[in-house]
Design an enzyme around this catalytic site. Structure first.
Site, PDB file in Angstrom:
ATOM      1  N   HIS A  80      54.028 -34.489 -72.835  1.00 55.11           N
ATOM      2  CA  HIS A  80      55.369 -35.025 -72.547  1.00 55.11           C
ATOM      3  C   HIS A  80      55.698 -36.056 -73.617  1.00 55.11           C
ATOM      4  O   HIS A  80      55.190 -37.184 -73.592  1.00 55.11           O
ATOM      5  CB  HIS A  80      55.398 -35.636 -71.138  1.00 55.11           C
ATOM      6  CG  HIS A  80      56.738 -36.204 -70.741  1.00 55.11           C
ATOM      7  ND1 HIS A  80      57.376 -35.862 -69.563  1.00 55.11           N
ATOM      8  CD2 HIS A  80      57.562 -37.086 -71.355  1.00 55.11           C
ATOM      9  CE1 HIS A  80      58.528 -36.515 -69.475  1.00 55.11           C
ATOM     10  NE2 HIS A  80      58.656 -37.284 -70.553  1.00 55.11           N
ATOM     11  N   LYS A  85      63.803 -38.309 -80.478  1.00 55.17           N
ATOM     12  CA  LYS A  85      64.361 -39.670 -80.493  1.00 55.17           C
ATOM     13  C   LYS A  85      63.369 -40.707 -81.009  1.00 55.17           C
ATOM     14  O   LYS A  85      63.701 -41.893 -81.105  1.00 55.17           O
ATOM     15  CB  LYS A  85      64.942 -40.068 -79.135  1.00 55.17           C
ATOM     16  CG  LYS A  85      63.993 -40.095 -77.964  1.00 55.17           C
ATOM     17  CD  LYS A  85      64.625 -40.781 -76.723  1.00 55.17           C
ATOM     18  CE  LYS A  85      65.714 -40.019 -76.026  1.00 55.17           C
ATOM     19  NZ  LYS A  85      65.264 -39.226 -74.866  1.00 55.17           N
ATOM     20  N   HIS A 230      62.451 -34.677 -65.500  1.00 59.76           N
ATOM     21  CA  HIS A 230      62.263 -36.130 -65.407  1.00 59.76           C
ATOM     22  C   HIS A 230      62.658 -36.554 -63.991  1.00 59.76           C
ATOM     23  O   HIS A 230      63.806 -36.359 -63.598  1.00 59.76           O
ATOM     24  CB  HIS A 230      63.147 -36.853 -66.416  1.00 59.76           C
ATOM     25  CG  HIS A 230      62.568 -36.915 -67.791  1.00 59.76           C
ATOM     26  ND1 HIS A 230      62.457 -35.820 -68.593  1.00 59.76           N
ATOM     27  CD2 HIS A 230      62.044 -37.969 -68.494  1.00 59.76           C
ATOM     28  CE1 HIS A 230      61.909 -36.190 -69.745  1.00 59.76           C
ATOM     29  NE2 HIS A 230      61.644 -37.477 -69.715  1.00 59.76           N
ATOM     30  N   GLU A 233      62.358 -41.884 -62.032  1.00 59.30           N
ATOM     31  CA  GLU A 233      61.835 -42.925 -62.939  1.00 59.30           C
ATOM     32  C   GLU A 233      62.506 -44.246 -62.591  1.00 59.30           C
ATOM     33  O   GLU A 233      63.321 -44.774 -63.329  1.00 59.30           O
ATOM     34  CB  GLU A 233      62.109 -42.521 -64.397  1.00 59.30           C
ATOM     35  CG  GLU A 233      61.356 -43.379 -65.399  1.00 59.30           C
ATOM     36  CD  GLU A 233      61.565 -42.935 -66.843  1.00 59.30           C
ATOM     37  OE1 GLU A 233      62.228 -41.908 -67.071  1.00 59.30           O
ATOM     38  OE2 GLU A 233      61.066 -43.637 -67.744  1.00 59.30           O
ATOM     39  N   ASP A 330      54.906 -39.865 -73.878  1.00 55.89           N
ATOM     40  CA  ASP A 330      56.321 -40.156 -73.654  1.00 55.89           C
ATOM     41  C   ASP A 330      56.948 -40.678 -74.949  1.00 55.89           C
ATOM     42  O   ASP A 330      56.661 -40.187 -76.020  1.00 55.89           O
ATOM     43  CB  ASP A 330      56.514 -41.116 -72.478  1.00 55.89           C
ATOM     44  CG  ASP A 330      57.855 -40.885 -71.754  1.00 55.89           C
ATOM     45  OD1 ASP A 330      58.576 -39.953 -72.137  1.00 55.89           O
ATOM     46  OD2 ASP A 330      58.161 -41.634 -70.809  1.00 55.89           O
ATOM     47  N   ASN A 331      57.756 -41.739 -74.877  1.00 55.33           N
ATOM     48  CA  ASN A 331      58.528 -42.169 -76.044  1.00 55.33           C
ATOM     49  C   ASN A 331      57.681 -42.924 -77.061  1.00 55.33           C
ATOM     50  O   ASN A 331      56.672 -43.526 -76.707  1.00 55.33           O
ATOM     51  CB  ASN A 331      59.684 -43.058 -75.580  1.00 55.33           C
ATOM     52  CG  ASN A 331      60.617 -42.320 -74.650  1.00 55.33           C
ATOM     53  OD1 ASN A 331      60.283 -42.108 -73.485  1.00 55.33           O
ATOM     54  ND2 ASN A 331      61.747 -41.893 -75.140  1.00 55.33           N
TER      55      ASN A 331
END
Ligand SMILES: [Zn+2]
Length: 436
Positions: A80, A85, A230, A233, A330-331
């Site tokens: 994930h 981005k 998602h 969250e 994740d990010n």
């Protein structure tokens, strides 16, 4: 940093005295495990795993590299991520570090800057990092609000072809399900079929949530697409779409794979609601991915106040109920998470601390190897098995305490039996994109 050992330059060799997490072996019988770790000699032949033998039993005629009990893991699965981005932090920060701040700042940056060239350059940077750290399989979500879906999926497909053989890639279209009854959704499904992607989305507590989920599951089922959402969250205990997703999967007889990410608010429910929800998730066969670093960063963040909870889902309870559970990056360096480098060693190290996955640690290696690979339908990638490619990560660390205490910056990443160049990309490569 220099590697901790030199690999033999030969088509056939042994990695002797290699410590392997037993959970990553198809058959660990015959090996005595301590803390879930077994002592082996790994024979590598022509880029493949020839055999996995008890330590000290590899043929002595073979050239050998003595691991001196150092760990050997399969290549990692990072299931994930958001490489579309990633690395925009220096041009678009998140001044207050909140979830709303992240949404707003990503939207502004996307509208201003996300040309094909910009997305491609940042994806490339991310993949260089992931590869250097030892990842062999990576799934990314892709912001798919029009017109970005067309731009980013074209870039992604090119990237997937260019990186084939180094990092295997999967992509999920991320959009808000309040758009699911619009013509855009049909357009998106057609795009996903063209690009062999997955349906994603952010679920929200909408009055007609069930109807929207039915539409999602039917469209995915009719078109043979897997789903990766998602979910919840938030720390808001009034938000619990997780049970509704499980019900929708069962109601629609959907037979594809369904992954749910985050599920933070599950940890805010009373015991009875939590248990009922977990049982439903298990019954529906959903897989759960926790994103501990991002959750710890965003959840319970309020200006001037110290956070009081860790933000993560009920990982242990879900696993105990038989739900497939994994963790992921994740990010990375964007308004949702200011840090990160797509390094699964950092992810598992932080996951152990944040989720208290230790004592015992026996099966913990599975959360960035075997289980996420299985969830992504590529189970063999999470194992070290005779006949498979010698895609391995070699560590000087011998036991868990050594492994989890240092960043393992001197690890060796082996692909098809050869050590790769582990240099990380220089942040200066991104400078031309940041001057916008
Ligand atoms: Zn995410």
């Amino acid at each position: 940093m220099a590697d901790f050992m030199t690999l033999p330059n030969a088509p056939s060799f042994a990695l002797s005295r290699a410590t392997i997490p037993a959970i990553c072996l198809p058959d660990a019988n015959g090996f005595a495990a301590r803390e879930g770790l077994v002592s082996t000699d790994i024979v590598v032949t022509d880029g493949k795993i020839g055999a996995i033998l008890p330590a000290g039993t590899a043929p002595t005629a073979l050239p050998a590299a003595d691991m001196r009990d150092g760990m050997v893991w399969p290549s990692f699965t990072d299931m994930h991520t958001h490489i579309d981005k990633g690395h925009i932090w220096e041009r678009r920060r998140n001044p207050d570090g909140t979830f709303m701040g992240a949404l707003e700042n990503v939207m502004a940056d996307r509208q201003a800057n996300w040309s094909a060239e910009d997305v491609a350059a940042r994806m490339e940077f991310s993949l260089k990092s992931a590869y250097a750290h030892g990842t062999g399989l990576l799934r990314t979500h892709i912001d798919s609000l029009p017109p970005q879906h067309d731009i980013s999926f074209e870039v992604f497909s090119d990237m997937r072809a260019r990186w084939a053989g180094r990092v295997e890639l999967q992509a999920v279209a991320l959009f808000a399900i309040d758009m699911i009854f619009e013509p855009f959704f049909d357009d998106l499904i057609a795009l996903l079929k063209r690009h062999n992607g997955l349906v994603g989305g952010v679920t929200q507590m909408l009055p007609d949530l069930d109807a929207r989920l039915d539409r999602l599951f039917q469209a995915a089922g009719d078109n043979g697409l897997d789903i990766d959402l998602h979910v919840d969250e938030t720390e808001d205990r009034e938000v619990l779409t997780l049970s509704r997703i499980a019900e929708a999967k069962l109601r629609n007889g959907y037979e594809g794979s369904v992954t749910v990410g985050h599920c933070c608010s599950l940890a805010r429910q009373d015991e009875e609601t939590a248990k009922r929800t977990i049982d439903l998730v298990a019954e529906a066969g959903l897989s759960v991915v926790s994103l501990p670093m991002c959750n710890m960063y965003l959840q319970d963040r309020h200006q001037g106040r110290t956070p009081r909870w860790r933000g993560v889902t009920l990982f242990k309870e879900l696993a105990a109920a038989g739900v497939k559970t994994a963790v992921a990056s994740d990010n990375t360096r964007d308004p949702f998470y200011a840090y990160g480098d797509l390094d699964p060693v950092e992810v598992i190290r932080e996951a152990v601390r944040i989720l208290q996955l230790d004592h015992p640690l026996d099966d913990t290696a599975r959360i960035v190897t075997r289980t996420p690979a299985e969830i992504l339908g590529r189970g063999e990638r999470g194992m070290i098995a005779a006949g498979g490619p010698a895609d391995l990560v070699l560590f000087s660390a011998r036991r868990w305490s050594e492994f989890l205490s240092r960043p393992q910056a001197d690890r060796i990443v082996m692909r098809n039996g050869m050590g790769i160049d582990r240099s990380l990309p220089d942040y200066r490569e991104l400078d031309p994109l940041m001057d916008k």
